[in-house]
Motif scaffolding. Structure first.
Motif, PDB file in Angstrom:
ATOM      1  N   ASN A   1     -20.153 108.587 -69.554  1.00 21.33           N
ATOM      2  CA  ASN A   1     -21.434 108.046 -70.012  1.00 21.33           C
ATOM      3  C   ASN A   1     -22.232 109.071 -70.813  1.00 21.33           C
ATOM      4  O   ASN A   1     -23.452 109.015 -70.862  1.00 21.33           O
ATOM      5  N   GLY A   2     -21.542 110.028 -71.409  1.00 18.85           N
ATOM      6  CA  GLY A   2     -22.249 111.007 -72.232  1.00 18.85           C
ATOM      7  C   GLY A   2     -22.671 112.259 -71.479  1.00 18.85           C
ATOM      8  O   GLY A   2     -22.923 113.287 -72.087  1.00 18.85           O
ATOM      9  N   THR A   3     -22.750 112.161 -70.149  1.00 16.33           N
ATOM     10  CA  THR A   3     -23.059 113.377 -69.390  1.00 16.33           C
ATOM     11  C   THR A   3     -21.758 114.142 -69.136  1.00 16.33           C
ATOM     12  O   THR A   3     -20.672 113.627 -69.384  1.00 16.33           O
ATOM     13  N   LEU A   4     -21.889 115.360 -68.649  1.00 15.02           N
ATOM     14  CA  LEU A   4     -20.709 116.174 -68.368  1.00 15.02           C
ATOM     15  C   LEU A   4     -20.146 115.788 -66.996  1.00 15.02           C
ATOM     16  O   LEU A   4     -20.748 116.063 -65.962  1.00 15.02           O
ATOM     17  N   LYS A   5     -18.993 115.098 -67.041  1.00 17.55           N
ATOM     18  CA  LYS A   5     -18.417 114.612 -65.788  1.00 17.55           C
ATOM     19  C   LYS A   5     -17.428 115.634 -65.222  1.00 17.55           C
ATOM     20  O   LYS A   5     -16.599 116.183 -65.957  1.00 17.55           O
ATOM     21  N   PRO A   6     -17.486 115.873 -63.915  1.00 17.20           N
ATOM     22  CA  PRO A   6     -16.582 116.858 -63.298  1.00 17.20           C
ATOM     23  C   PRO A   6     -15.109 116.488 -63.485  1.00 17.20           C
ATOM     24  O   PRO A   6     -14.272 117.362 -63.709  1.00 17.20           O
TER      25      PRO A   6
ATOM     26  N   ILE B   1     -17.565 126.758 -61.960  1.00 19.26           N
ATOM     27  CA  ILE B   1     -18.490 126.245 -60.939  1.00 19.26           C
ATOM     28  C   ILE B   1     -18.922 124.844 -61.366  1.00 19.26           C
ATOM     29  O   ILE B   1     -19.544 124.671 -62.422  1.00 19.26           O
ATOM     30  N   LEU B   2     -18.536 123.847 -60.575  1.00 18.25           N
ATOM     31  CA  LEU B   2     -19.030 122.492 -60.840  1.00 18.25           C
ATOM     32  C   LEU B   2     -20.385 122.408 -60.136  1.00 18.25           C
ATOM     33  O   LEU B   2     -20.462 122.182 -58.934  1.00 18.25           O
ATOM     34  N   ASN B   3     -21.425 122.640 -60.932  1.00 16.44           N
ATOM     35  CA  ASN B   3     -22.750 122.887 -60.376  1.00 16.44           C
ATOM     36  C   ASN B   3     -23.595 121.610 -60.432  1.00 16.44           C
ATOM     37  O   ASN B   3     -24.106 121.231 -61.475  1.00 16.44           O
ATOM     38  N   ASN B   4     -23.728 120.957 -59.282  1.00 11.21           N
ATOM     39  CA  ASN B   4     -24.619 119.790 -59.229  1.00 11.21           C
ATOM     40  C   ASN B   4     -25.913 120.136 -58.494  1.00 11.21           C
ATOM     41  O   ASN B   4     -26.677 119.256 -58.115  1.00 11.21           O
TER      42      ASN B   4
ATOM     43  N   ARG C   1     -22.530 119.717 -71.547  1.00 11.17           N
ATOM     44  CA  ARG C   1     -22.056 118.594 -72.352  1.00 11.17           C
ATOM     45  C   ARG C   1     -20.536 118.658 -72.472  1.00 11.17           C
ATOM     46  O   ARG C   1     -19.948 119.741 -72.479  1.00 11.17           O
ATOM     47  N   GLU C   2     -19.928 117.496 -72.638  1.00  9.85           N
ATOM     48  CA  GLU C   2     -18.478 117.450 -72.824  1.00  9.85           C
ATOM     49  C   GLU C   2     -18.045 118.301 -74.019  1.00  9.85           C
ATOM     50  O   GLU C   2     -17.021 118.975 -73.979  1.00  9.85           O
ATOM     51  N   GLU C   3     -18.866 118.253 -75.082  1.00  9.79           N
ATOM     52  CA  GLU C   3     -18.505 119.003 -76.295  1.00  9.79           C
ATOM     53  C   GLU C   3     -18.417 120.497 -76.000  1.00  9.79           C
ATOM     54  O   GLU C   3     -17.569 121.190 -76.559  1.00  9.79           O
ATOM     55  N   ASP C   4     -19.348 120.988 -75.137  1.00  5.60           N
ATOM     56  CA  ASP C   4     -19.321 122.414 -74.792  1.00  5.60           C
ATOM     57  C   ASP C   4     -17.953 122.779 -74.226  1.00  5.60           C
ATOM     58  O   ASP C   4     -17.349 123.786 -74.585  1.00  5.60           O
ATOM     59  N   VAL C   5     -17.502 121.933 -73.291  1.00  9.55           N
ATOM     60  CA  VAL C   5     -16.237 122.201 -72.611  1.00  9.55           C
ATOM     61  C   VAL C   5     -15.091 122.135 -73.617  1.00  9.55           C
ATOM     62  O   VAL C   5     -14.234 123.023 -73.672  1.00  9.55           O
TER      63      VAL C   5
ATOM     64  N   ILE D   1     -23.370 119.523 -63.761  1.00  8.29           N
ATOM     65  CA  ILE D   1     -22.889 118.139 -63.683  1.00  8.29           C
ATOM     66  C   ILE D   1     -23.921 117.269 -62.976  1.00  8.29           C
ATOM     67  O   ILE D   1     -24.767 117.786 -62.232  1.00  8.29           O
ATOM     68  N   PRO D   2     -23.866 115.952 -63.205  1.00 12.94           N
ATOM     69  CA  PRO D   2     -24.877 115.073 -62.587  1.00 12.94           C
ATOM     70  C   PRO D   2     -24.733 115.039 -61.070  1.00 12.94           C
ATOM     71  O   PRO D   2     -23.629 114.916 -60.544  1.00 12.94           O
ATOM     72  N   VAL D   3     -25.872 115.132 -60.394  1.00 15.04           N
ATOM     73  CA  VAL D   3     -25.856 115.164 -58.927  1.00 15.04           C
ATOM     74  C   VAL D   3     -25.434 113.816 -58.345  1.00 15.04           C
ATOM     75  O   VAL D   3     -24.919 113.730 -57.243  1.00 15.04           O
TER      76      VAL D   3
END
Lengths: 170, 555
Positions: free
Chosen positions: B358-363, B461-464, B509-513, B533-535
């Motif tokens: 959905n446009g957010t950075l998904k783990p 680090i998957l940081n939520n 952002r996904e693009e960053d990754v 990442i989204p909490v």
């Protein structure tokens, strides 16, 4: 159903704690546990009475076997065996009751091991049923103190718990 | 030869081919450290907290297959090891632990830094020793390594009173002594093996349920051969992951609480469940009564106590998975099972493992990218929580033993020290630690160890900004009352990295990754990637407590 397990263990410090700890942390209930030396100086023998269905007893035996210090586990419940329990009991006995109590004790082949002004102390060995009956027959006089060793058991004939058996080391 | 016992100990370690000891010194263990000073063969790695030493030895053991060794002093040193020992015990990892102890004359007097570590560790070790007779030490050390690494592996602890290891003895290395109470069964009963072959032949819908035992016995090739020969789909327990190729058409992924829908449905529909080195853990079976309700169960395990512990087994088979499969394979014939495989294909299509972008950075997206860039061949170390489940779901392992993670104990803080151990054991393998902001903060002091050893570990680090897994539980079981799971303070992990001299990146952002990850992974040396990442992101599917695995929900 109550099961009698004959357990041979290494005579190492801490072996009793390992066995007792195993029972408590796995939630198995010990009805009685006796431990003592055997014919070899480096082996001790435990007789453990556990109440539970076959599945539980199988699990108890297998978990016991996982202990490195446990050499053999054998459920002897269904096999021909002799078992003995020893009780010492201090019972109220006024001098005028002594003969009566001693006669009664004679029936159970109990022996007097101590005599005092108002009490007699008996020892009695036998299977659990007999010991319980002895205990009950003394109860009306007033039992002051009672101690039982718990069951020890041995297979009949020339068989040994170390050989074969349902949950041997293999 | 007259030598100090501590020196004899080091010689025993050398004889056991111990290359690395993870540890932390102290008073009671001083003589042992003094003896290590002169060893050219045993390398000591100083950690920053004893828990790290135990986890590092654990991670080392998992990727090398050798026995991990760690060491600490008495009292707090020993108790700090405890979590790591329990972790190794739950996951059946071979480990030998040495602890210092107060002099024998002071034992039992509540002496300074005294703790009854053999008593404390009895429930979480395969065996332990308190050395009282110095002459027995060589035998004890050899037996400890033997016990730890054979049968169902596990940790063995040796407690060393200071006066004992300071004594001088006539050193004769007797080697291991036979243990009459310990004879693990490797070869399966041949009659039982024939019975298994018969059951497989008469089965229409078999499923192989493969656990950590496949990896610890090195049976991955035999497992693959079995699955392809009899056309049976394979599901892994969490501990079993990487024991079967992640992209294989017969692979169902992980089963259980956060397993794939299709693995859970296949197990529910199967008529034969072949359990290989797995123990019917509650996170796998969920509601036990509804687990594999139509199946006959074949259970192959080296630990007799696991068989029949939780489920009734139709064919119990005690033995080493690899040895048993080697004996079983020649008895089997090629089978096609087209209808069953067709059905498997159908449920895979109906209930794919997926996530919503959905446009957010998904783990999940991050894990997929890591998997793509490493070709599924890296050592992936995780901590415990949501990120761990995302790795289990979305990293497709290609090499056996490449997942290093705390399964049974579920021990947050395992990740970084275990990654240090893994990288030490297999320095040639790319090593990636996937962690969460909660887990990482439990043992991040080990960054000091990592840098001191010059280890190339990539930390994601998957940081939520929360304790995500517990937060997810609160969403479902506590009507969204997020008690103590949302951190109110968030450290700047990039600044932390700077303090240790580690390159760091922060992405949201996904693009960053997509842009930066390939470069970072390709660059030599450690790095910290802080991924915001989204909490709200939950681990899905999920089986609610008290439900059967076929009732998983998407969340």
């Amino acid at each position: 159903m109550r099961h009698t397990l004959a357990v041979l263990v290494e005579n190492n410090p801490g072996v009793l704690a390992r066995v007792a700890g195993l029972f408590s942390r796995r939630g198995f209930n010990i009805e009685s546990l006796t431990v003592g030396r055997t014919e070899s100086h480096d082996v001790s023998r435990m007789t453990i009475v556990v109440d539970g269905d076959d599945q539980l007893i199988e699990q108890v035996s297998k978990q016991l076997h996982k202990l490195i210090d446990v050499i053999k586990v054998r459920d002897i419940t269904a096999e021909e065996h002799v078992d003995r329990d020893l009780v010492m009991v201090k019972v109220n006995a006024d001098p005028n009751q002594r003969v009566e109590i001693m006669n009664m004790a004679e029936v159970f082949r109990a022996r007097v091991v101590d005599l005092a002004g108002k009490t007699i102390t008996f020892e009695c060995t036998g299977n659990e049923g007999k010991i319980t009956a002895f205990e009950e027959s003394l109860r009306p006089y007033g039992i002051r103190e009672l101690v039982r060793t718990g069951k020890v058991a041995m297979l009949r004939g020339s068989r040994l718990p170390g050989a074969g058996g349902s949950w041997s080391a293999e | 030869m007259q030598i100090k016992l501590a020196e004899a100990l080091v010689q025993c370690l050398e004889k056991e081919k111990v290359e690395v000891v993870f540890g932390y010194p102290g008073g009671a263990i001083l003589p042992v450290y003094d003896a290590l000073y002169n060893s050219t063969k045993v390398r000591h790695i100083l950690v920053r907290h004893e828990q790290g030493a135990a986890h590092a030895a654990d991670g080392y053991a998992r990727v090398t297959g050798k026995t991990g060794v760690c060491m600490a002093t008495s009292g707090p040193g020993a108790t700090n090891l405890l979590t790591g020992i329990a972790n190794a015990y739950m996951d059946s990892i071979p480990m030998v632990i040495f602890t210092g102890q107060v002099p024998t004359i002071q034992i039992g007097t509540d002496a300074f830094q005294e703790v009854d570590i053999t008593g404390i560790t009895m429930p979480v070790t395969k065996h332990n020793y308190l050395v009282k007779d110095p002459r027995k030490l060589p035998e004890i050390v050899h037996n400890a390594f033997h016990i730890a690494s054979t049968g169902r592996p596990g940790p063995v602890l040796i407690d060393l009173p200071r006066d004992i290891v300071s004594q001088t003895i006539q050193f004769t290395d007797s080697g291991p002594m036979p243990l009459r109470g310990y004879r693990p069964t490797y070869r399966g009963h041949s009659f039982k093996i024939q019975e298994v072959a018969k059951m497989i032949k008469s089965s229409k819908r078999p499923v192989i349920y493969a656990g950590g035992g496949v990896l610890s016995s090195g049976a991955q090739d035999e497992l693959l051969e079995l699955a392809e020969l009899i056309s049976a789909p394979v599901t892994n327990t969490f501990m079993g992951l990487s024991g079967f190729p992640g992209e294989h058409p017969l692979f169902l992924g992980m089963l259980g609480l956060h397993g794939t829908r299709y693995a859970n449905l296949a197990v529910t529909e199967c008529d034969l469940l072949i359990a290989l080195g797995a123990r019917f853990d509650d996170r796998v079976t969920m509601k036990l009564k509804e687990f594999a309700p139509k199946a006959s169960v074949v259970h192959i395990d080296i630990d007799p106590a696991e068989i029949g512990k939780l489920v009734n087994t139709h064919v119990p088979l005690v033995g080493d998975v690899k040895t048993v499969l080697k004996a079983l394979l020649p008895l089997l014939e090629k089978e096609d099972r087209t209808p069953w495989l067709h059905r498997i294909h159908e449920i895979k299509e109906e209930h794919p493992l997926t996530y919503r972008r959905n446009g957010t950075l998904k783990p999940q997206f991050i894990i997929e990218q890591i998997c793509r860039l490493t070709g599924g061949e890296a050592i992936v170390v995780t901590d415990v929580g949501q990120h761990q489940m995302w790795v289990a779901q979305f990293y497709k392992f290609h090499r056996p033993g490449m997942l290093v993670s705390s399964g049974g104990l579920g021990c947050m803080g395992f990740g970084l020290p275990a990654a240090i151990g893994a990288k030490t054991g297999r320095p040639e393998r790319p090593t990636i630690l996937v962690t969460g902001d909660g887990s990482f903060q439990m043992t991040m002091q080990e960054l000091g160890t990592m840098m001191e050893q010059g280890l190339d570990i990539k930390i994601v680090i998957l940081n939520n900004q929360a304790l995500g897994m517990v937060r997810q539980l609160q969403q479902f079981y506590c009507e969204g009352r997020y008690m103590a799971t949302n951190f109110q303070f968030h450290p700047d992990f990039c600044q932390l990295a700077k303090a240790y001299g580690i390159p760091a990146y922060s992405w949201n952002r996904e693009e960053d990754v997509l842009q930066a990850l390939p470069q970072v992974l390709a660059t030599r040396g450690p790095a910290i990637m802080n991924c915001i990442i989204p909490v709200e992101e939950n681990v899905t599917p999920m089986v609610m407590s008290g439900k059967g695995i076929h009732e998983a929900i998407e969340c």
